[in-house]
Design a protein around this motif. Structure first.
Motif, short mmCIF file in Angstrom:
data_model
loop_
_atom_site.label_atom_id
_atom_site.label_comp_id
_atom_site.label_asym_id
_atom_site.label_seq_id
_atom_site.Cartn_x
_atom_site.Cartn_y
_atom_site.Cartn_z
N GLU A 204 0.82 -1.39 0.01
CA GLU A 204 -0.08 0.05 0.02
C GLU A 204 0.92 1.22 -0.06
O GLU A 204 0.45 2.28 -0.44
N ARG A 205 1.95 1.25 0.58
CA ARG A 205 2.84 2.30 0.64
C ARG A 205 3.46 2.59 -0.64
O ARG A 205 3.68 3.59 -1.27
N PHE A 206 3.75 1.58 -1.37
CA PHE A 206 4.18 1.77 -2.78
C PHE A 206 3.18 2.28 -3.92
O PHE A 206 3.68 2.94 -4.60
N VAL A 207 1.94 1.61 -3.51
CA VAL A 207 0.83 2.22 -4.37
C VAL A 207 0.59 3.54 -4.33
O VAL A 207 0.13 4.30 -5.31
N GLU A 208 0.85 4.14 -3.13
CA GLU A 208 0.88 5.52 -3.16
C GLU A 208 1.47 6.46 -3.93
O GLU A 208 1.35 7.48 -4.33
N HIS A 209 2.62 5.92 -4.48
CA HIS A 209 3.64 6.23 -5.33
C HIS A 209 3.49 5.98 -6.83
O HIS A 209 4.38 5.89 -7.72
N ARG A 210 2.31 5.36 -7.16
CA ARG A 210 2.11 4.46 -8.31
C ARG A 210 2.20 5.43 -9.55
O ARG A 210 2.23 5.02 -10.75
N LEU A 211 2.25 6.72 -9.87
CA LEU A 211 2.04 7.51 -10.92
C LEU A 211 3.15 7.42 -11.82
O LEU A 211 2.84 7.54 -13.07
N LEU A 212 4.18 7.22 -11.25
CA LEU A 212 5.42 6.86 -12.25
C LEU A 212 5.23 5.58 -12.97
O LEU A 212 5.28 5.72 -14.32
N LEU A 213 4.55 4.64 -12.71
CA LEU A 213 4.39 3.41 -13.10
C LEU A 213 3.20 3.47 -14.05
O LEU A 213 3.19 2.97 -15.29
N ASP A 214 2.13 4.26 -13.72
CA ASP A 214 1.02 4.42 -14.40
C ASP A 214 1.15 5.25 -15.64
O ASP A 214 0.81 5.05 -16.91
N ASN A 215 2.23 6.15 -15.61
CA ASN A 215 2.58 7.16 -16.65
C ASN A 215 3.32 6.15 -17.63
O ASN A 215 2.98 6.47 -18.81
N GLU A 216 4.09 5.42 -17.35
CA GLU A 216 4.73 4.46 -18.11
C GLU A 216 3.90 3.28 -18.91
O GLU A 216 4.09 3.19 -20.14
N PHE A 217 3.09 2.73 -18.00
CA PHE A 217 2.58 1.66 -18.50
C PHE A 217 1.03 1.52 -18.77
O PHE A 217 0.55 0.61 -19.11
N ALA A 218 0.36 2.62 -18.37
CA ALA A 218 -0.77 2.94 -18.61
C ALA A 218 -1.73 1.84 -18.05
O ALA A 218 -1.69 1.47 -16.73
N GLY A 219 -2.50 1.24 -18.87
CA GLY A 219 -3.71 0.25 -18.56
C GLY A 219 -2.93 -0.95 -18.23
O GLY A 219 -3.89 -1.89 -17.85
N SER A 220 -1.76 -1.31 -18.83
CA SER A 220 -1.29 -2.68 -18.60
C SER A 220 -0.69 -2.89 -17.32
O SER A 220 -0.33 -4.21 -17.20
N ILE A 221 -0.72 -2.26 -16.47
CA ILE A 221 -0.13 -2.57 -15.23
C ILE A 221 -1.12 -2.88 -14.24
O ILE A 221 -2.12 -2.03 -14.05
N LYS A 222 -1.19 -3.88 -13.27
CA LYS A 222 -1.98 -4.23 -12.46
C LYS A 222 -1.45 -4.04 -11.08
O LYS A 222 -0.35 -4.55 -10.59
N TYR A 223 -2.08 -3.72 -9.95
CA TYR A 223 -1.95 -3.58 -8.49
C TYR A 223 -2.83 -4.86 -7.91
O TYR A 223 -4.09 -4.41 -7.58
N ASP A 224 -2.20 -5.70 -7.45
CA ASP A 224 -3.07 -6.84 -6.93
C ASP A 224 -2.63 -7.15 -5.39
O ASP A 224 -1.51 -7.80 -5.19
#
Length: 278
Positions: A204-224
């Protein structure tokens, strides 16, 4: 074992474990307790305390000499714990030839029962299925490319016969994975420590900083968060691909390399942010 050091002086409650690392072949935790004098009861207690706080598969106690009682205690632990837990006692001394610099000399005085025989049997008697053999060949080729193109990612050299391999992230409870799932190739960050609540908190701490990953991978990245399970994962999937598809071998190798080359620096940047307290 091919080991990668994770941390020195790891805090375990009010104590400090000398060394903790990872066995790169199995991605299991290894701890080492060093003692500068003959073994004593205090260090035996510390060793067990550290094992309880880190959930290792391999526990190593190093000292110049071992009391017979402490060597016998390690033998008893090897006989009465499960096969996945291994205790080693190692005596260390220094040797010199002529005017050479002193060099360490290690002598194993306690080890799991039939350890040498077990290793020989595991390495020589296993018959691999066609798919397991394909995994072993594929991962071996992939690791060869990683050593050539991205040598800082891992020091592992042996291809696994499983559907996945792991690469170090920088802590003993989180690691990178490359895998063939039922739908196709995957690159992931896996939160897999022994404590489910800690894994979820780190995730959850990691996901709080997910913007970098979202910008790079858009909808292909999943947080499970994997509800109901101990581990959590963040992953990027390729929705087609099987290791037995020899015609696509180079394509799969390129996908794993290129995806990890995008995924790893961003996750390491997030890690640095979290460790800085930002």
């Amino acid at each position: 074992m091919e080991l990668q050091l994770t941390e020195a002086e790891r805090r375990v409650g009010g104590f400090a474990l000398d060394l903790i690392g990872t066995d790169l072949a199995t991605n299991t935790v290894v701890i080492v307790e060093n003692q500068l004098e003959q073994t004593d009861h205090s260090h035996l207690g510390q060793l067990l305390t550290y094992a309880g706080g880190t959930d290792p598969s391999t526990i190593v106690w190093c000292a110049p000499t071992f009391r017979e009682e402490h060597r016998a205690a390690l033998d008893w632990l090897n006989e009465h714990t499960d096969e996945e837990t291994r205790f080693f006692g190692v005596e260390i001394s220094a040797v010199r030839i002529d005017e050479s610099r002193p060099a360490p000399l290690f002598r194993v005085v306690a080890k799991p029962n039939d350890w040498t025989k077990q290793l020989h049997t595991e390495r020589s008697a296993v018959t691999l299925s066609p798919k397991s053999l394909a995994y072993q060949e594929f991962w071996g080729e992939l690791l060869g490319r990683i050593r050539s193109e991205h040598p800082t990612w891992t020091r592992s050299t042996a291809g696994s016969s499983q559907s996945w391999i792991t690469l170090p992230y920088g802590t003993s409870t989180i690691w990178y994975g490359m895998a063939f799932t039922v739908t196709g190739p995957r690159v992931e960050l896996y939160f897999g420590g022994p404590d489910a609540s800690v894994n979820l908190a780190e995730f959850e701490r990691f996901v709080e900083h997910r913007l970098l990953l979202d910008n790079e991978f858009a909808g292909s990245i999943k947080y499970d968060p994997l509800p109901g399970k101990k581990a959590c994962r963040i992953h990027v999937d390729r929705l087609q691909g099987d290791v037995l598809d020899a015609d696509s071998r180079i394509e799969f190798l390129d996908w794993f390399i290129s995806t990890m080359a995008r995924f790893r620096p961003l996750t390491q940047q997030i890690r640095a942010t979290l460790e800085s307290g930002a």
